[in-house]
Design a protein around this motif. Sequence first.
Motif, short mmCIF file in Angstrom:
data_model
loop_
_atom_site.label_atom_id
_atom_site.label_comp_id
_atom_site.label_asym_id
_atom_site.label_seq_id
_atom_site.Cartn_x
_atom_site.Cartn_y
_atom_site.Cartn_z
N ASP A 89 -40.26 -12.95 53.58
CA ASP A 89 -39.95 -11.66 53.14
C ASP A 89 -38.36 -11.82 52.42
O ASP A 89 -38.31 -11.20 51.23
N TYR A 90 -37.43 -12.84 52.54
CA TYR A 90 -36.38 -12.80 52.09
C TYR A 90 -36.03 -14.02 50.98
O TYR A 90 -35.41 -13.99 50.32
N ALA A 91 -36.93 -14.94 50.96
CA ALA A 91 -36.83 -16.01 49.95
C ALA A 91 -37.97 -16.20 49.07
O ALA A 91 -37.75 -15.97 47.98
N LEU A 92 -39.07 -16.20 49.50
CA LEU A 92 -40.34 -16.45 48.99
C LEU A 92 -40.84 -15.22 48.15
O LEU A 92 -41.39 -15.20 46.84
N ARG A 93 -41.15 -13.86 48.96
CA ARG A 93 -41.84 -12.81 48.18
C ARG A 93 -40.74 -12.27 47.01
O ARG A 93 -41.61 -11.86 46.23
N PRO A 94 -39.63 -12.27 47.05
CA PRO A 94 -39.03 -11.93 45.76
C PRO A 94 -39.21 -12.71 44.67
O PRO A 94 -39.46 -12.22 43.47
N VAL A 95 -39.31 -14.03 44.78
CA VAL A 95 -39.79 -14.98 43.58
C VAL A 95 -41.12 -14.42 43.20
O VAL A 95 -41.44 -14.29 42.28
N LEU A 96 -41.86 -14.39 44.18
CA LEU A 96 -43.37 -14.06 44.06
C LEU A 96 -43.56 -12.80 43.23
O LEU A 96 -44.15 -12.47 42.16
N ASN A 97 -42.68 -11.79 43.51
CA ASN A 97 -42.61 -10.55 43.11
C ASN A 97 -42.07 -10.45 41.70
O ASN A 97 -42.81 -9.55 40.75
N SER A 98 -41.12 -11.15 41.35
CA SER A 98 -40.89 -11.23 40.04
C SER A 98 -41.82 -12.01 39.03
O SER A 98 -41.57 -11.73 37.82
N MET A 99 -42.87 -12.72 39.52
CA MET A 99 -43.79 -13.02 38.56
C MET A 99 -44.97 -11.91 38.29
O MET A 99 -46.03 -12.38 37.56
N GLY A 100 -45.05 -10.70 38.89
CA GLY A 100 -45.74 -9.54 38.25
C GLY A 100 -46.88 -9.50 38.91
O GLY A 100 -48.00 -9.24 38.62
N PRO A 101 -46.99 -9.98 40.23
CA PRO A 101 -48.64 -9.94 40.85
C PRO A 101 -49.16 -8.47 41.07
O PRO A 101 -48.11 -7.46 41.11
N THR A 153 -50.14 -9.45 49.85
CA THR A 153 -50.55 -8.88 51.01
C THR A 153 -49.46 -9.49 51.99
O THR A 153 -48.74 -10.36 51.79
N PRO A 154 -49.70 -8.84 53.27
CA PRO A 154 -48.66 -9.22 54.16
C PRO A 154 -48.71 -10.78 54.62
O PRO A 154 -49.96 -11.28 54.47
N GLY A 155 -47.80 -11.45 54.71
CA GLY A 155 -47.83 -13.04 54.92
C GLY A 155 -47.83 -13.34 56.26
O GLY A 155 -47.80 -12.43 57.19
N TRP A 156 -47.86 -14.60 56.53
CA TRP A 156 -47.59 -14.89 57.97
C TRP A 156 -46.59 -16.47 58.29
O TRP A 156 -47.00 -17.17 57.17
N PHE A 157 -45.89 -16.33 59.14
CA PHE A 157 -45.19 -17.46 59.25
C PHE A 157 -45.80 -18.27 60.92
O PHE A 157 -45.90 -17.49 61.64
N THR A 158 -46.15 -19.48 60.80
CA THR A 158 -46.73 -20.02 61.80
C THR A 158 -45.70 -21.08 62.22
O THR A 158 -45.14 -22.05 61.39
N LEU A 159 -45.38 -21.20 63.55
CA LEU A 159 -44.51 -22.15 63.94
C LEU A 159 -45.28 -23.79 63.98
O LEU A 159 -46.68 -23.75 64.25
N ASP A 160 -44.64 -24.90 63.80
CA ASP A 160 -45.20 -26.06 63.85
C ASP A 160 -45.85 -26.28 65.37
O ASP A 160 -46.90 -26.93 65.24
N LYS A 161 -45.12 -25.79 66.23
CA LYS A 161 -45.79 -26.34 67.40
C LYS A 161 -47.24 -25.58 67.89
O LYS A 161 -47.98 -26.03 68.92
N ASP A 162 -47.53 -24.62 67.10
CA ASP A 162 -48.77 -23.86 67.07
C ASP A 162 -49.73 -24.31 66.66
O ASP A 162 -50.90 -23.94 66.54
N ILE A 163 -49.31 -25.59 65.68
CA ILE A 163 -50.53 -26.25 64.99
C ILE A 163 -50.58 -27.74 65.40
O ILE A 163 -49.66 -28.58 65.43
N THR A 164 -51.75 -27.90 66.00
CA THR A 164 -52.29 -29.26 66.38
C THR A 164 -53.14 -30.12 65.48
O THR A 164 -54.29 -29.54 64.93
N VAL A 165 -52.79 -31.22 64.96
CA VAL A 165 -53.72 -32.10 64.21
C VAL A 165 -54.24 -33.19 64.96
O VAL A 165 -53.49 -34.00 65.70
N GLY A 166 -55.65 -33.43 64.87
CA GLY A 166 -56.34 -34.29 66.19
C GLY A 166 -56.21 -35.50 64.95
O GLY A 166 -55.77 -35.55 63.88
N GLU A 167 -56.73 -36.67 65.89
CA GLU A 167 -56.72 -38.00 65.34
C GLU A 167 -57.42 -38.03 64.30
O GLU A 167 -57.38 -38.97 63.31
N ASP A 168 -58.57 -36.93 64.14
CA ASP A 168 -59.54 -37.10 62.80
C ASP A 168 -59.08 -36.23 61.97
O ASP A 168 -59.71 -36.09 60.82
#
Length: 184
Positions: free
Chosen positions: A119-131, A135-150
């Motif tokens: 909201d304070y870094a990315l959204r203002p830049v995107l907004n300046s480009m005239g969309p 929509t509401p965005g989302w932040f996900t913590l790295d610890k909540d993302i697990t990548v399997g061996e495959d």
Amino acid sequence: MATVLSVSGSPSATSRTARLLRHLDVRLAAQGHEVIPLDVRTLPSEPLLHADFGHPAIARATALFERADGIVIGTPVYKAAYSGLLKSLLDLLPQYALVGKTVLPLATGGTTAHVLAIDYALRPVLNSMGPAHITPGWFTLDKDITVGEDGSLTLAPGPAEALAQVTDVFSRALGGTALLAATG
């Protein structure tokens, strides 16, 4: 349905951000959208480093933005802001590259201290480009993302549900239908 450009701003080849986007791409495709992935790190570095607006790779990326009805922008958070690689691409796009587009901003990071980067870094830049709509965005913590061996991705249940919801809001804004059964 709509054409969605799914942009990963991560500089890492083993990026959780990119894997998360490709995971959401599957959901959007299942909702009837044509999804085009773009990993900014695969663009040649020369035009990004030297602001070469006319470089063929930048022209192709610009054409992808023009073609898309919706844009998903994903970035890792570094020092409370979106990646410099993503910033380089956004700087090379036309000022109003997002006019008429629906945009979904997403971010990943190692600490909840970075949750406001959307909201304070990315959204203002995107907004300046005239969309038309961000929509509401989302932040996900790295610890909540697990990548399997495959290479498969698993999300913790809470973030998985939240991401499904924000993705469905984005999809509906583009004229898609939500996958209600998949979130339950």
